[in-house]
Design a protein around this motif. Sequence first.
Motif, PDB file in Angstrom:
ATOM      1  N   LEU A   1      -6.398   8.334  -4.567  1.00 40.11           N
ATOM      2  CA  LEU A   1      -7.241   9.527  -4.653  1.00 40.11           C
ATOM      3  C   LEU A   1      -6.734  10.644  -3.747  1.00 40.11           C
ATOM      4  N   GLU A   2      -6.153  10.296  -2.606  1.00 37.63           N
ATOM      5  CA  GLU A   2      -5.527  11.323  -1.766  1.00 37.63           C
ATOM      6  C   GLU A   2      -4.459  12.061  -2.566  1.00 37.63           C
ATOM      7  N   GLU A   3      -3.642  11.300  -3.288  1.00 40.22           N
ATOM      8  CA  GLU A   3      -2.579  11.922  -4.084  1.00 40.22           C
ATOM      9  C   GLU A   3      -3.159  12.723  -5.251  1.00 40.22           C
ATOM     10  N   GLN A   4      -4.214  12.222  -5.876  1.00 39.92           N
ATOM     11  CA  GLN A   4      -4.850  12.988  -6.940  1.00 39.92           C
ATOM     12  C   GLN A   4      -5.351  14.332  -6.407  1.00 39.92           C
TER      13      GLN A   4
ATOM     14  N   GLN B   1       0.827  -1.212   0.000  1.00 47.28           N
ATOM     15  CA  GLN B   1       0.000   0.000   0.000  1.00 47.28           C
ATOM     16  C   GLN B   1       0.857   1.256   0.000  1.00 47.28           C
ATOM     17  N   LEU B   2       1.926   1.254   0.772  1.00 45.17           N
ATOM     18  CA  LEU B   2       2.833   2.398   0.774  1.00 45.17           C
ATOM     19  C   LEU B   2       3.484   2.583  -0.592  1.00 45.17           C
ATOM     20  N   ALA B   3       3.799   1.469  -1.252  1.00 45.94           N
ATOM     21  CA  ALA B   3       4.405   1.545  -2.585  1.00 45.94           C
ATOM     22  C   ALA B   3       3.415   2.141  -3.591  1.00 45.94           C
TER      23      ALA B   3
ATOM     24  N   LEU C   1       4.118   5.538  -5.560  1.00 45.53           N
ATOM     25  CA  LEU C   1       4.140   5.524  -7.024  1.00 45.53           C
ATOM     26  C   LEU C   1       3.148   6.534  -7.587  1.00 45.53           C
ATOM     27  N   SER C   2       1.955   6.597  -6.998  1.00 48.31           N
ATOM     28  CA  SER C   2       0.955   7.576  -7.443  1.00 48.31           C
ATOM     29  C   SER C   2       1.502   8.996  -7.305  1.00 48.31           C
TER      30      SER C   2
END
Length: 379
Positions: free
Chosen positions: A75-78, A9-11, A15-16
């Motif tokens: 989605l957090e990163e988006q 999950q961290l990866a 990556l995102s």
Amino acid sequence: MEFSLTEDQLAIKDLSAQVLADLSTDERLKALQEKGEVYDKDLWQQFADSGLLGMAVPESYGGSGFGLVEICLMLEEQGRYVAPLPLLPSLALAGLALAEYGSEEQKTQYLTALATGESILTAALAEEGLSNPHKTVLNAEKNGDQYILNGTRVCVPYAKESAVVLVPATQEDGKTVIFLVTPGTEGVELEYQESTNGEPLYTMTLSNVSLSQAQVLAGADKGEEAYKFMVDRGNVCHAATQVGIAEEALKRTVEYTTERKQFGKSIAQFQGTTLRCADAYMDIEGMRSTYWQAVWKLSENMPAEPEVRAAKYWACVAGGRVVHTAQHLHGGIGADIDYPLHRYFLWAKRNELNLGGGSLQLAKLGALLADKESVVNVL
């Protein structure tokens, strides 16, 4: 409740973030807007090539077999980069529902194409004048082996760009059925709608649209369950996006107030500025904890309606407070559309209104806590 993330999950999160940092810069967002591009096609393909679009697609259909948690991390990163991508409608609203309720043929046709970036998917959940997305006025009439659909859906994200739209409709007996409607089907009309954050929305009108049993995702026995499945996950995914939006808006605000000088010193040294930023930080942590509790319960297939309502309420109310603080502390430059901060305010407002705003969520939550009928009129 387990908050810690696995190495995988961290990866996925890292990556995102890396893909978005490289391709979704302020300059690129401005250029896309000036060109009138409704989404970043190059970035979408990069997500596909990186395997991110297939994260929640079962391995047998070309994906990695992860689920809601991994989608929320993306989605957090988006939200942090306000990247114009159809991730939420494709992965959360449509992709998860297809994986859960679709036939083998439907999964092979749509999920495989989603994982490769070939197709965008979406769902039509909003309706004009209704605060409750579960309440549908689109009708389905059984005619032999066919279903005849009539009615209108509004604010359907990426409908024209999608390979298929998941459309809920109500039969004469009041039961809900979920259909797979191809935008080019005879009798389907799409009209473009303006949105606050530039996301392409469409009014979708169905006039005597004939669909076969093969185009039914969830029949009357599973329709309401599938509808709630989509709405619940849609709400927590909007909350996930809102966390990313709010965090980045606050980060930029802290940087700006540190550099902006008034009366010979940075305005970050003024107590009023410090307190506003501290309140925003606490709001973000409230958003994060409520939405992760809802995500965890949904991922474990546990009853989660109160948690979902609480998460979306915090996303609406606290998220709104954070972006208002960001605009206020930036002063006049925050409202300048040549300055990137305005995108975070517009995205936050769009997320707030999707699938019901704060007043609806609070009223529904109150009804649940009072153990009363949860159909609440807040209009």
